[in-house]
Design a protein around this motif. Sequence first.
Motif, PDB file in Angstrom:
ATOM      1  N   PRO A 166       0.415  -1.035   0.127  1.00  0.00           N
ATOM      2  CA  PRO A 166      -0.206  -0.119  -0.436  1.00  0.00           C
ATOM      3  C   PRO A 166       1.387   0.926  -0.289  1.00  0.00           C
ATOM      4  CG  PRO A 166      -0.693  -1.902   1.831  1.00  0.00           C
ATOM      5  CD  PRO A 166       0.640  -1.986   0.867  1.00  0.00           C
ATOM      6  N   ASP A 167       0.365   2.633  -0.953  1.00  0.00           N
ATOM      7  CA  ASP A 167       1.369   3.549  -0.804  1.00  0.00           C
ATOM      8  C   ASP A 167       0.708   3.640  -1.003  1.00  0.00           C
ATOM      9  OD1 ASP A 167       3.236   5.396  -1.473  1.00  0.00           O
ATOM     10  OD2 ASP A 167       4.714   4.159  -2.449  1.00  0.00           O
ATOM     11  N   SER A 168      -0.495   5.172  -0.414  1.00  0.00           N
ATOM     12  CA  SER A 168      -0.927   5.986  -1.165  1.00  0.00           C
ATOM     13  C   SER A 168       0.025   7.375  -1.716  1.00  0.00           C
ATOM     14  CB  SER A 168      -1.846   6.556  -0.166  1.00  0.00           C
ATOM     15  OG  SER A 168      -1.243   7.632   1.062  1.00  0.00           O
ATOM     16  N   TYR A 169       0.929   7.641  -0.784  1.00  0.00           N
ATOM     17  CA  TYR A 169       1.478   8.827  -1.801  1.00  0.00           C
ATOM     18  C   TYR A 169       2.242   8.175  -3.248  1.00  0.00           C
ATOM     19  CZ  TYR A 169       5.480  12.294  -2.716  1.00  0.00           C
ATOM     20  OH  TYR A 169       6.437  13.056  -3.199  1.00  0.00           O
ATOM     21  N   TRP A 171       0.507   6.721  -5.571  1.00  0.00           N
ATOM     22  CA  TRP A 171      -1.079   7.087  -6.248  1.00  0.00           C
ATOM     23  C   TRP A 171      -1.591   8.636  -6.799  1.00  0.00           C
ATOM     24  CZ3 TRP A 171      -2.147   3.112  -9.428  1.00  0.00           C
ATOM     25  CH2 TRP A 171      -1.245   1.855  -9.341  1.00  0.00           C
ATOM     26  N   GLY A 172      -0.882   8.682  -5.371  1.00  0.00           N
ATOM     27  CA  GLY A 172      -1.668  10.377  -5.201  1.00  0.00           C
ATOM     28  C   GLY A 172      -0.518  11.186  -6.146  1.00  0.00           C
ATOM     29  N   ARG A 211      -5.846  -4.457  -2.352  1.00  0.00           N
ATOM     30  CA  ARG A 211      -5.189  -2.394  -2.796  1.00  0.00           C
ATOM     31  C   ARG A 211      -6.004  -3.305  -4.365  1.00  0.00           C
ATOM     32  NH1 ARG A 211      -0.489  -2.621  -4.932  1.00  0.00           N
ATOM     33  NH2 ARG A 211       0.150  -4.636  -4.090  1.00  0.00           N
ATOM     34  N   ARG A 214      -9.234  -1.184  -6.430  1.00  0.00           N
ATOM     35  CA  ARG A 214      -9.021  -0.133  -5.361  1.00  0.00           C
ATOM     36  C   ARG A 214      -7.842   0.566  -5.820  1.00  0.00           C
ATOM     37  NH1 ARG A 214      -7.206   0.625   0.285  1.00  0.00           N
ATOM     38  NH2 ARG A 214      -5.453   0.519  -0.482  1.00  0.00           N
ATOM     39  N   ASP A 215      -7.043   0.891  -5.592  1.00  0.00           N
ATOM     40  CA  ASP A 215      -5.962   2.031  -5.699  1.00  0.00           C
ATOM     41  C   ASP A 215      -5.945   2.535  -7.944  1.00  0.00           C
ATOM     42  OD1 ASP A 215      -4.595   2.310  -3.921  1.00  0.00           O
ATOM     43  OD2 ASP A 215      -3.930   0.430  -3.374  1.00  0.00           O
TER      44      ASP A 215
END
Length: 353
Positions: A166-169, A171-172, A211, A214-215
């Motif tokens: 998981p790495d929201s940074y 994908w953002g 993930r 979703r991502d």
Amino acid sequence: GGSMLLHGFVPFCLLCVASLLEILVFLGSGLGVPGNFHSLVCFYPFFFMILVSQRFISWNVGGISSPIKRSKILQALKRHRASVACLQETHLNATEHQKLKRAWVGQIFTADACHKKGGIAFLVAKSFPGTLDLLHADRGGRYLLLKGHPQGLNFYLLGVYGPNVPDSYFWGSLTTLCSSYRDHPFLVMGDFNTVVDASVDRSSALLVSSRDGRDLPAFLDAIELVDAWRLLHPTERDYTHTSRVHGTHSRIDYVLTSPSLFSAVDAVEHGPLEISDHSMVFLDLSSPHSWTARRSWRFPAYLYQDKDFFAFLCSKWKDYVRFNTSESLSPITFWEASKAVLRGEIISYVCAR
């Protein structure tokens, strides 16, 4: 199989045409054929170039520090007629990446590996009919953005090597970058390390991650992209990565396009599993000069009275809705992609009659 055979047969036919024109040049020079005809025939290399579709290949090569493996990779890409190849997980720095610029490769663009992790390289064939310019290279070697200019048209070309945690940074940052370039369509290629729909893109529930679903779907929705392979193979289950540890398979390698560019896609296929534990993904794009022309396609009016066609189209529409209905897919993307898919189905119906 039939699609792959066709794409081998068409270039062969065009090569025969080119050879015939070359013979005519030779005869014309000896038989006093008018100069304007001679000039026209000498134009055949350009004629040949614009008729053959351009093949884009995405491939996670799993590290190519070995000179022997690099050579095998280049040979395989040449054998599969790569116009532009996007390699992920190269594990190469800037100096080592330049060793890929040989043989058929005319240009190379890279996002260099960080501590021998990641790394992306775009290899552009000398025969590619256009230019590419670098817009952004991620310092972590995770993504690489180019702008293409084939024969006066424009599109963005993005290579991605997604994180396996998981790495929201990540994908953002990727979404923010792409959102800054919305004036032309996108072609996105890479190993995303996650799937759009685990129920059809993974062979086993053992590999399902939080993930999944979703991502990647959120990224597709934000940039308004479509899964080109899935749209052309709505009912198939096929995979691009094999986990030898778990004995399972996943479709984590994708080629994604803007709906407007999808109308120019001739075929999307998964290649054989060779050299790497990831399959290549092939996308054949019609020659750039025809992209604009394709938008003028018209529905054959005589089909309005064809009951068999009505049943055929209803069946294809149900398949499309079944495999492309999700909360993450925007109505605009759903509708634009549906037009491109149904247009292709209608053309195939007419050709088969």
